[in-house]
Scaffold this active site. Structure first.
Site, PDB file in Angstrom:
ATOM      1  N   LYS A  84       0.911  -1.218   0.018  1.00 47.95           N
ATOM      2  CA  LYS A  84       0.127  -0.092   0.093  1.00 47.95           C
ATOM      3  C   LYS A  84       0.882   1.379  -0.019  1.00 47.95           C
ATOM      4  O   LYS A  84       1.879   1.229   0.508  1.00 47.95           O
ATOM      5  CB  LYS A  84      -1.017  -0.136   1.147  1.00 47.95           C
ATOM      6  CG  LYS A  84      -1.876   0.958   1.295  1.00 47.95           C
ATOM      7  CD  LYS A  84      -2.748   1.052   2.708  1.00 47.95           C
ATOM      8  CE  LYS A  84      -3.489   2.202   3.208  1.00 47.95           C
ATOM      9  NZ  LYS A  84      -4.313   1.834   4.615  1.00 47.95           N
ATOM     10  N   SER A  98      -8.741   2.663   4.485  1.00 45.36           N
ATOM     11  CA  SER A  98      -7.883   3.280   3.327  1.00 45.36           C
ATOM     12  C   SER A  98      -6.967   2.220   2.529  1.00 45.36           C
ATOM     13  O   SER A  98      -6.745   2.518   1.883  1.00 45.36           O
ATOM     14  CB  SER A  98      -6.999   3.981   4.152  1.00 45.36           C
ATOM     15  OG  SER A  98      -5.882   3.435   4.924  1.00 45.36           O
ATOM     16  N   SER A 101      -9.017   0.457   8.718  1.00 45.66           N
ATOM     17  CA  SER A 101      -8.546   0.483   7.294  1.00 45.66           C
ATOM     18  C   SER A 101      -7.965  -0.811   6.829  1.00 45.66           C
ATOM     19  O   SER A 101      -7.799  -0.826   5.671  1.00 45.66           O
ATOM     20  CB  SER A 101      -7.495   1.399   7.301  1.00 45.66           C
ATOM     21  OG  SER A 101      -7.951   2.780   7.325  1.00 45.66           O
TER      22      SER A 101
END
Length: 480
Positions: A71, A148, A172
């Site tokens: 990520k 996220s 997230s």
């Protein structure tokens, strides 16, 4: 290996095939690159170009050669640009070194093929940054994949990757796992290293790990990458036995609290999420556990006030540090409206405000720890809703101040942030389904350092309520 054959296998199975010599790592990675290229136009889940070759990784790790992605936030790899989902960083700033967890991912043998999208600085329960555009949920391209870690979740759900890095400061990992039908474990605080860049990300709320499709991948990867690094603030006891063994052994009879009202003080809970959670409660009873309605006492108003302080102070520090390093005065051309509003709020805080938030976090943690003396696990929905439409969580909405943005996020995700505050492990499992075919995530939260217990129960539920045959509309092996 063809992409549809690759897509049928989890990370554990792929690693076993590579170890046995039935396929080569190169053949697996070629299938993965074809798979990524097939779904990327629909999902927009990668940022920057897919790597022409995987990053260096150990050839003898437990997941040697298995495709992976990181990520675009917190964890970073030497030489790979990081953007943090923000126009402030332009095309990205190449990182000077690996973080500790990135080094562990490499030692596990994971073959990193790209970087996945995140909302700006991670403060959104959706992944639709202005910088790179919205990520689409593979179950329904008009819906959000959550945030996220939405880029990672979309690619794993679409079976372009078996596993991908994710992190969690308020849900997230678990929110996108719920929205995309995946296994999302937030480990205990300190189980994975945040170093060397951080001691306690987000005043202790942040934790790093991954999203997976199977419980055994989740357990095996945690076995491979957990552990203390010199200088880390926390030193957890080693697990009694490997997490993968907990999965194989299954659970003992437990006492489980069932709760379907959001811990956050905002937002109603969709009846479909309540029904899915209650159905899981009945399954757990059939498996020999005791399930009863109960919940720890949480002062929702104080909790939300303290959580807002943590997030806005973190964003103010992040924005100001990056701006100083880049020599820019960030404005609307660099940052989304809610990021600017949150950073502005964070700059008004005093040291006494941070200590006040810490007192609330301590009281909350003590209350939950006492509750776990009576109940082994807490069963809740993961989200207030199965998912949200793209655009509902518009981080560039200049009508919202910091509190308005916080309230909008946690009106959709009122169950996840509690375990970020307490540091307890929590896992989202895709155990429900809507009439549209969308997955519904159900969350189990355990006591501090109780990942083994969580994973054992998760494995039992995976057998009782299997989800592998339920696949999204946008998936590798299906015409796109």
């Amino acid at each position: 290996m063809k992409p549809d054959e690759y897509a049928d296998l989890d990370a554990t199975a792929l690693a076993a095939l590579i170890r046995s010599g039935e396929v080569t790592a190169g053949e697996v990675q070629a299938a993965a690159t074809e798979a990524l290229d097939a779904v990327q136009p629909a999902l927009n889940a990668l940022v920057g170009k897919r790597f022409a070759a995987p990053l260096d990784h150990a050839e003898d790790g437990p997941f040697a050669g298995v495709p992976f992605a990181i990520k675009d936030l917190i964890v970073h790899a030497a030489g790979v640009p990081q953007r943090a989902g923000s126009r402030l960083l332009g095309d990205g700033v190449p990182m000077p070194a690996d973080t500790h967890l990135m080094a562990r991912f490499r030692r596990a043998g994971l073959a990193t093929l790209g970087v996945t999208a995140t909302p700006e600085l991670g403060f959104n329960a959706s992944t639709e940054p202005v910088a790179t555009g919205p990520v689409h949920n593979p179950w329904d391209l008009t819906r959000s994949p959550g945030g996220s870690s939405g880029g990672s979740a979309a690619l794993v759900a679409a079976r372009a990757l078996p596993v991908a890095h994710a992190n969690d400061g308020g849900g997230s990992i678990r929110i996108p796992a719920a929205a995309c039908g995946l296994v999302g474990l937030k480990p205990s605080r300190g189980r994975t290293s945040p170093g060397p860049d951080y001691a306690d990300p987000l005043l202790g709320l942040g934790i790093e790990f991954a999203v997976t499709r199977t419980v055994r991948d989740c357990a095996g990867l945690l076995d491979a990458v957990h552990g203390h690094e010199p200088g880390d603030r926390y030193l957890l006891p080693e697990p009694v036995r490997p997490f993968a063994e907990e999965v194989r052994a299954g659970s003992r009879p437990l006492r489980i609290a069932l709760h379907t009202a959001a811990f956050s003080g905002h937002g109603s809970v969709d009846p479909r999420c309540v029904a899915a959670t209650e159905a899981v409660g009945r399954t757990l009873e059939e498996l020999g556990h005791t399930v009863e309605p109960a919940a720890p006492a949480v002062d929702a108003a104080a909790f939300d006030d303290a959580n807002l302080i943590a997030w806005t102070s973190f964003l103010a520090d992040g924005v100001d540090s990056l701006a100083a390093a880049l020599g820019v005065d960030p404005g609307p051309e660099h940052l989304e409206a809610t990021t600017r509003a949150c950073a502005d709020h964070g700059r008004t805080l005093r040291a006494s405000d941070l200590f006040a938030a810490d007192r609330v976090f301590n009281a909350t943690t003590r209350a939950v720890a006492a509750f776990h003396q009576r109940f082994d696990l807490i069963l809740t929905p993961t989200m207030n809703v199965p998912n949200t439409p793209l655009g509902h969580l518009d981080a560039d909405d200049d009508s919202l101040d910091a509190r308005g943005w916080y309230d909008r996020i946690f009106a959709t995700a009122g169950f996840t942030a509690l375990s970020n505050v307490t540091g307890n492990p929590a896992i989202s499992l895709p155990l429900g389904r809507t009439d549209e075919g969308w997955p519904i995530g159900v969350q189990l939260t355990g006591p501090y350092a109780g990942e083994g217990m969580l994973l054992a129960v998760a494995a039992d539920l995976e057998k009782a309520l299997p989800w592998d045959g339920h696949r999204p509309a946008t998936v590798v092996g299906r015409a796109l």
